[in-house]
Design an enzyme around this catalytic site. Structure first.
Site, mmCIF file in Angstrom:
data_model
loop_
_atom_site.group_PDB
_atom_site.id
_atom_site.type_symbol
_atom_site.label_atom_id
_atom_site.label_comp_id
_atom_site.label_asym_id
_atom_site.label_seq_id
_atom_site.Cartn_x
_atom_site.Cartn_y
_atom_site.Cartn_z
ATOM 1 C CG HIS A 157 58.433 45.525 14.319
ATOM 2 N ND1 HIS A 157 58.094 46.779 13.852
ATOM 3 C CD2 HIS A 157 58.255 45.592 15.665
ATOM 4 C CE1 HIS A 157 57.740 47.548 14.866
ATOM 5 N NE2 HIS A 157 57.828 46.853 15.976
ATOM 6 C CG ASP A 188 53.997 46.713 15.179
ATOM 7 O OD1 ASP A 188 53.439 46.287 14.164
ATOM 8 O OD2 ASP A 188 54.479 47.863 15.262
ATOM 9 C CG HIS A 194 52.015 46.219 20.286
ATOM 10 N ND1 HIS A 194 51.255 47.371 20.229
ATOM 11 C CD2 HIS A 194 53.242 46.536 19.823
ATOM 12 C CE1 HIS A 194 52.007 48.350 19.754
ATOM 13 N NE2 HIS A 194 53.209 47.874 19.503
ATOM 14 C CG HIS A 230 61.253 46.234 19.124
ATOM 15 N ND1 HIS A 230 61.152 47.305 19.976
ATOM 16 C CD2 HIS A 230 60.073 46.178 18.452
ATOM 17 C CE1 HIS A 230 59.961 47.864 19.850
ATOM 18 N NE2 HIS A 230 59.286 47.193 18.918
#
Length: 190
Positions: free
Chosen positions: A87, A36, A179, A91
């Site tokens: 995503h 992510d 991540h 964010h």
């Protein structure tokens, strides 16, 4: 990743989709790697190099504002056969957004994706969903992608601790959340 490769079949994005749909039967334990918040410059570059060395594929859930900074990395992900998913642009948590705001986040991100990239997944930031998120995802043909293994790599910053947390939690069919934002996360993944 050596342990995962020895004990689990790491699914390609196409295999993961087929497995989720029930179209693929797998004879050995499998797991999917997802990353992510990227792309993120040197960390993503190192991760892509390591995945290529291992002939492994991953799913990258990208933020639009970061694609704007690193369009070459999004292009490289696509060219190397990785799955690219949404995503959001900013964010920001989508849970509190209107359907119009959620759709705008996705459209703004799609405008920055490499030509030929057609995401099939949405992972709302933080994993926080709502009826609005689900409705917009469905209207846009996106499956919401959650995870089952979260080593909290965004807060640990220790590659050995991240790797240990993944290995203690991972089971057949798991989706691993990582991540590509720190050296520790990338080292743990590789």
């Amino acid at each position: 990743m050596d342990y995962l490769e020895r004990h689990y079949q790491l699914l390609t994005p196409e295999e993961a989709l087929a497995f989720i749909r029930g179209e693929l039967k797998i004879s050995r334990p499998c797991a999917a790697l997802t990353f992510d918040d990227g792309p993120s410059g040197r960390f993503t570059r190192r991760l892509l190099e390591g995945l290529a060395e291992r002939d492994a594929k991953a799913t990258f859930l990208l933020c639009g504002y970061r694609i704007k900074d690193y369009p070459d990395l999004a292009q490289r992900m696509l060219e190397e056969g990785h799955e690219i998913g949404h995503h959001g642009y900013s964010h920001d948590y989508m849970k509190g957004m209107s359907r119009r705001q959620i759709a705008q986040e996705l459209m703004d991100t799609e405008a920055l994706l490499p030509e030929g990239c057609h995401p099939v997944f949405l992972r709302p930031p933080g994993g926080f969903s709502s009826d609005g998120v689900q409705q917009v995802a469905q209207a846009r043909g996106l499956a919401i992608l959650h995870w089952s293994v979260d080593p909290h790599d965004w807060e640990i910053h220790n590659a050995q601790a991240i790797e240990k947390a993944v290995l203690e939690q991972v089971r057949d069919g798991d989706i691993i959340l990582l991540h590509d934002m720190t050296t520790a996360s990338v080292e743990a993944a590789l």
